[in-house]
Design a protein around this motif. Structure first.
Motif, mmCIF file in Angstrom:
data_model
loop_
_atom_site.group_PDB
_atom_site.id
_atom_site.type_symbol
_atom_site.label_atom_id
_atom_site.label_comp_id
_atom_site.label_asym_id
_atom_site.label_seq_id
_atom_site.Cartn_x
_atom_site.Cartn_y
_atom_site.Cartn_z
ATOM 1 N N ILE A 55 25.303 123.335 73.789
ATOM 2 C CA ILE A 55 25.897 124.712 74.230
ATOM 3 C C ILE A 55 27.296 125.074 74.228
ATOM 4 C CG2 ILE A 55 25.347 126.348 76.103
ATOM 5 C CD1 ILE A 55 22.691 125.117 76.703
ATOM 6 N N LEU A 56 27.819 124.194 74.797
ATOM 7 C CA LEU A 56 29.435 124.622 74.755
ATOM 8 C C LEU A 56 29.959 124.300 73.492
ATOM 9 C CD1 LEU A 56 31.922 124.828 76.215
ATOM 10 C CD2 LEU A 56 32.338 122.266 76.529
ATOM 11 N N MET A 57 29.375 123.614 72.530
ATOM 12 C CA MET A 57 30.246 123.384 71.159
ATOM 13 C C MET A 57 29.607 124.717 70.486
ATOM 14 S SD MET A 57 29.707 119.239 70.499
ATOM 15 C CE MET A 57 29.133 119.563 68.818
ATOM 16 N N ALA A 58 28.385 125.083 70.499
ATOM 17 C CA ALA A 58 27.940 126.319 69.947
ATOM 18 C C ALA A 58 28.709 127.312 70.467
ATOM 19 C CB ALA A 58 26.506 126.334 70.031
ATOM 20 N N ALA A 59 29.089 127.748 71.743
ATOM 21 C CA ALA A 59 29.748 128.895 72.169
ATOM 22 C C ALA A 59 30.945 128.586 71.699
ATOM 23 C CB ALA A 59 29.639 128.755 73.508
ATOM 24 N N LEU A 60 31.696 127.500 71.622
ATOM 25 C CA LEU A 60 33.218 127.602 70.931
ATOM 26 C C LEU A 60 33.275 127.803 69.525
ATOM 27 C CD1 LEU A 60 34.662 124.343 73.016
ATOM 28 C CD2 LEU A 60 35.157 126.990 73.349
ATOM 29 N N HIS A 61 32.202 127.541 68.917
ATOM 30 C CA HIS A 61 32.096 127.623 67.554
ATOM 31 C C HIS A 61 32.028 129.139 67.144
ATOM 32 C CE1 HIS A 61 29.937 128.035 63.488
ATOM 33 N NE2 HIS A 61 30.669 127.062 63.157
ATOM 34 N N ASP A 62 31.173 129.745 68.066
ATOM 35 C CA ASP A 62 30.987 131.166 67.737
ATOM 36 C C ASP A 62 32.355 131.945 68.120
ATOM 37 O OD1 ASP A 62 28.539 130.775 66.799
ATOM 38 O OD2 ASP A 62 27.469 131.202 68.662
ATOM 39 N N LEU A 63 33.086 131.465 69.297
ATOM 40 C CA LEU A 63 34.085 132.135 69.722
ATOM 41 C C LEU A 63 35.389 131.924 68.557
ATOM 42 C CD1 LEU A 63 33.910 131.779 73.658
ATOM 43 C CD2 LEU A 63 33.646 133.892 72.229
ATOM 44 N N LEU A 64 35.375 130.914 68.496
ATOM 45 C CA LEU A 64 36.774 130.480 67.483
ATOM 46 C C LEU A 64 36.899 130.382 66.011
ATOM 47 C CD1 LEU A 64 37.878 127.458 70.103
ATOM 48 C CD2 LEU A 64 38.769 129.769 69.943
ATOM 49 N N TRP A 65 35.574 130.006 65.449
ATOM 50 C CA TRP A 65 35.469 129.755 64.157
ATOM 51 C C TRP A 65 34.728 131.094 63.392
ATOM 52 C CZ3 TRP A 65 35.112 125.155 67.044
ATOM 53 C CH2 TRP A 65 36.321 124.348 66.918
ATOM 54 N N LEU A 66 34.179 131.786 63.855
ATOM 55 C CA LEU A 66 33.158 132.889 63.480
ATOM 56 C C LEU A 66 34.090 134.123 63.473
ATOM 57 C CD1 LEU A 66 29.526 131.883 64.071
ATOM 58 C CD2 LEU A 66 30.722 131.642 62.107
#
Length: 50
Positions: A39-50
């Motif tokens: 969940i943390l990796m998905a949240a960071l992916h949404d916040l930083l790379w999208l």
């Protein structure tokens, strides 16, 4: 005749253990850590790379 009444020594063993006992189990903690990391990796992916 059989003695069917419970002994007094057996009663503390039947007490409910609660959620802290459940959280102290290593397989559950490993499972929760893996789910939390995903969940943390998905949240960071949404916040930083999208």
């Amino acid at each position: 005749m059989l003695d069917t009444k419970q002994s007094e020594a057996a009663s503390p063993k039947d007490e409910p253990r609660g959620c802290l006992f459940a959280l102290s189990q290593p397989p559950l903690m490993i499972f929760l850590a893996v789910i939390g990391c995903l969940i943390l990796m998905a949240a960071l992916h949404d916040l930083l790379w999208l």
